[in-house]
Design an enzyme around this catalytic site. Structure first.
Site, PDB file in Angstrom:
ATOM      1  N   VAL A 107      -5.178  -6.988  -0.554  1.00 41.65           N
ATOM      2  CA  VAL A 107      -4.621  -8.342  -0.640  1.00 41.65           C
ATOM      3  C   VAL A 107      -5.234  -9.247   0.410  1.00 41.65           C
ATOM      4  O   VAL A 107      -5.470 -10.421   0.164  1.00 41.65           O
ATOM      5  CB  VAL A 107      -3.078  -8.296  -0.496  1.00 41.65           C
ATOM      6  N   GLY A 126       2.652  -3.345   4.511  1.00 44.01           N
ATOM      7  CA  GLY A 126       3.432  -4.553   4.729  1.00 44.01           C
ATOM      8  C   GLY A 126       2.562  -5.765   4.949  1.00 44.01           C
ATOM      9  O   GLY A 126       1.341  -5.735   4.761  1.00 44.01           O
ATOM     10  N   CYS A 134       0.845  -1.181   0.000  1.00 49.51           N
ATOM     11  CA  CYS A 134       0.000   0.000   0.000  1.00 49.51           C
ATOM     12  C   CYS A 134       0.886   1.238   0.000  1.00 49.51           C
ATOM     13  O   CYS A 134       2.109   1.148   0.042  1.00 49.51           O
ATOM     14  CB  CYS A 134      -0.906   0.012   1.230  1.00 49.51           C
TER      15      CYS A 134
END
Length: 565
Positions: A52, A76, A2
């Site tokens: 995700v 992350g 992101c």
């Protein structure tokens, strides 16, 4: 993957400042949020999302009912969030792996939080109850983070420097934007005015130390204190397989960059059987060493054979030299660097990433970054005066990954909205490999990455002729036998940079002065987009123990291309 952005203590209109946040929109093409902080009208967060995991409740900044005073913006993946939940009894309110950061912080403070995270991350954590702001970045800087902090307490934080360089402030000029150091966290006091003051910058993990979170890993305790070769080889396989398995965490299609490099062949063959188990049944691979001009049939045939061996749906990305040259400016803008070898190697990866985004539905991309640094894969390691010198150089390269290979891999994939996963930089895997005697890790019999190859030799993972294939320079694997990418660049740039300009390069660019026409050409483009920011690159990447003005392996006497072989 992101894009995160935050301001604290802004003197300017936030609605105007947030335009800078849009400079990193490519990092999160699925959604965007801009949110002011309650009670601090000059503080705000911006977030670009690539969905995700938890596609329904994954927007940021993350705030949960249990801790209404905490605001988290992070980029992350935290691979051990379920193990930590089980160990400490955390009650999650979302499926977002990063939520564990809030629970860890509430339980033990910022240092325990940073040390317990098994993954890659860069985050901004705001605690309005205790008036604190925390910044943190993973051990190898796999996820990027930049900051700017003025003397009067205005703080800007962003995933990429381009989101900070045009910020407005009451002072006539902003201090230099700087990369946040990997493996560190910073504590800042938040004043009632919204301004901040730095309290301390702390290194929470060294890459040689076994991470604190290893105690809660899914891998059983490995035999320790023994450097018996068979035991070492077994441990390397176990830890690497674990590193790959934990990175399958995703609700989007997974792909893998595949080339003739042993680390990516090992990665691809290890990865794909588990992808099937994880229901990622239509899996993809892509030739990372894409083909320029006349095909290098050796590379094409190898990619085909490996793809067939691992059972992937393989894509070959073919482009010509003109397309590569035309991409250079966009690549330098994305990279935020003018390092010679980084720019060279990034063009292929940038164009492959562009293809993946447009032509496939893979979003999570596995790649082999970190292997050459960890396992002494560069050809110049043959020139190391001693095993101890080679070990020291390996550690230096790992510390600087965030300036070179990790930077390249992140920016070229993020430019096209892809998320990168790099199992060779797994904390446990790297700390174990670096704990081995220096003599075990050096090249042997003229072969780099000898111990890594040896560890997988008896596993039937790959045919031996592929596993023990000699190393090729990027320039040879990416292009035809007749002419390398290295040569194509030299010929083109020679016509773009006048000899007189190069002679006066040190006057124009006193910091890191260009010594070749190629480096001058890259520097011109960099200064066009990021004037006065040359200190982002402290030095050029160059091989050690030899006299070199160029980083290409083709310039080394030890090197032989596949064509010569």
């Amino acid at each position: 993957m992101c894009g995160i952005w935050a301001l604290f203590g802004s003197d300017e209109c936030l609605s105007m400042q947030c335009l800078s946040a849009m400079k990193i929109a490519h990092r999160g093409p699925d959604a965007f949020r801009f949110e002011n902080v309650n009670g601090f009208t000059n503080c705000c967060f911006g977030f670009h999302r690539l969905a995700v995991v938890d596609q329904l409740y994954g927007m940021q900044p993350i705030r949960i009912k249990k801790f209404p005073y905490l605001w988290l913006c992070y980029n992350g993946e935290i691979y051990n969030f379920k193990q930590l939940q089980k160990q400490f009894g955390f009650e999650y309110q979302t499926l977002v792996d990063g939520e564990v950061i809030l629970h860890l912080y509430n339980r033990g403070g910022i240092e325990q939080t940073a040390c317990m995270l098994d993954g890659v991350f860069a985050f901004i954590l705001l605690d309005t109850a205790n008036r604190k702001v925390y910044l943190a970045r993973d051990t190898y800087g796999v996820r990027p983070l930049f900051k700017v902090l003025t003397d009067d307490g205005f703080l800007g934080v962003c995933s990429e420097a381009k989101g900070l360089i045009n910020l407005k402030h009451s002072t006539s000029f902003l201090p230099k934007v700087e990369p946040f150091l990997p493996g560190h966290y910073e504590v800042l006091d938040l004043k009632p005015s919204g301004k901040v003051a730095s309290v301390e910058l702390v290194k929470f993990h060294s890459h040689k130390d076994e991470p604190l979170h290893a105690a809660y890993d899914t891998v059983e305790n490995l035999p320790s204190g023994s450097f018996d070769l068979e035991t070492v080889k077994s441990n390397i396989r176990i830890l690497f397989e674990n590193a790959v398995r934990k990175r399958l965490m995703a609700h989007r299609r997974i792909g893998c960059l595949l080339s003739g490099k042993q680390q990516e062949l090992i990665l691809g063959k290890t990865l794909f059987p588990w992808m099937e188990d994880a229901s990622h049944r239509s899996h993809h691979s892509a030739s990372r060493r894409v083909i320029l001009g006349v095909y290098n049939r050796r590379e094409l045939i190898l990619a085909h054979s490996v793809a067939a061996h691992i059972g992937s749906e393989h894509h070959e990305v073919i482009f010509n030299s003109e397309e590569g040259i035309q991409a250079i400016e966009d690549v330098i803008f994305s990279l935020e660097t003018y390092d010679i070898t980084t720019v060279r190697a990034s063009v292929g990866m940038y164009l492959v990433s562009k293809y993946i985004r447009k032509k496939t539905d893979s979003v999570v991309i596995f790649s082999g970054e970190g292997s050459d640094e960890l396992t002494q894969g560069y050809i110049y390691f043959h020139k190391a005066p001693s095993p101890e010198d080679a070990a020291e150089e390996s550690e230096r390269l790992l510390k600087e990954l965030y300036l070179f290979d990790v930077l390249r891999a992140d920016r070229t994939t993020a430019a096209h909205g892809l998320e990168l996963r790099v199992p060779f930089l797994d904390h446990r895997f790297t700390s174990y490999y670096l704990s081995l005697p220096a003599e075990m890790r050096i090249p042997k019999n003229g072969i780099e990455k000898y111990l890594l190859r040896q560890s997988f030799e008896d596993s039937n993972l790959l045919p031996k002729e592929i596993l023990w294939r000699p190393k090729e320079a990027f320039s040879d694997g990416i292009t035809s036998v007749k002419k390398s990418w290295f040569s194509i660049l030299q010929d083109y740039i020679d016509q773009q940079v006048d000899d007189l300009l190069l002679e006066k390069a040190a006057e124009k660019y006193p910091f890191n002065p260009p010594k070749t026409k190629e480096s001058y050409y890259y520097r011109q483009i960099f200064e066009k987009h990021y004037p006065g920011q040359s200190s982002w690159l402290p030095h050029y990447w160059m091989p050690r123990w030899i006299k070199a003005n160029d980083p290409s392996a083709r310039t080394l006497k030890h090197y032989k291309s596949a064509a010569q072989e």
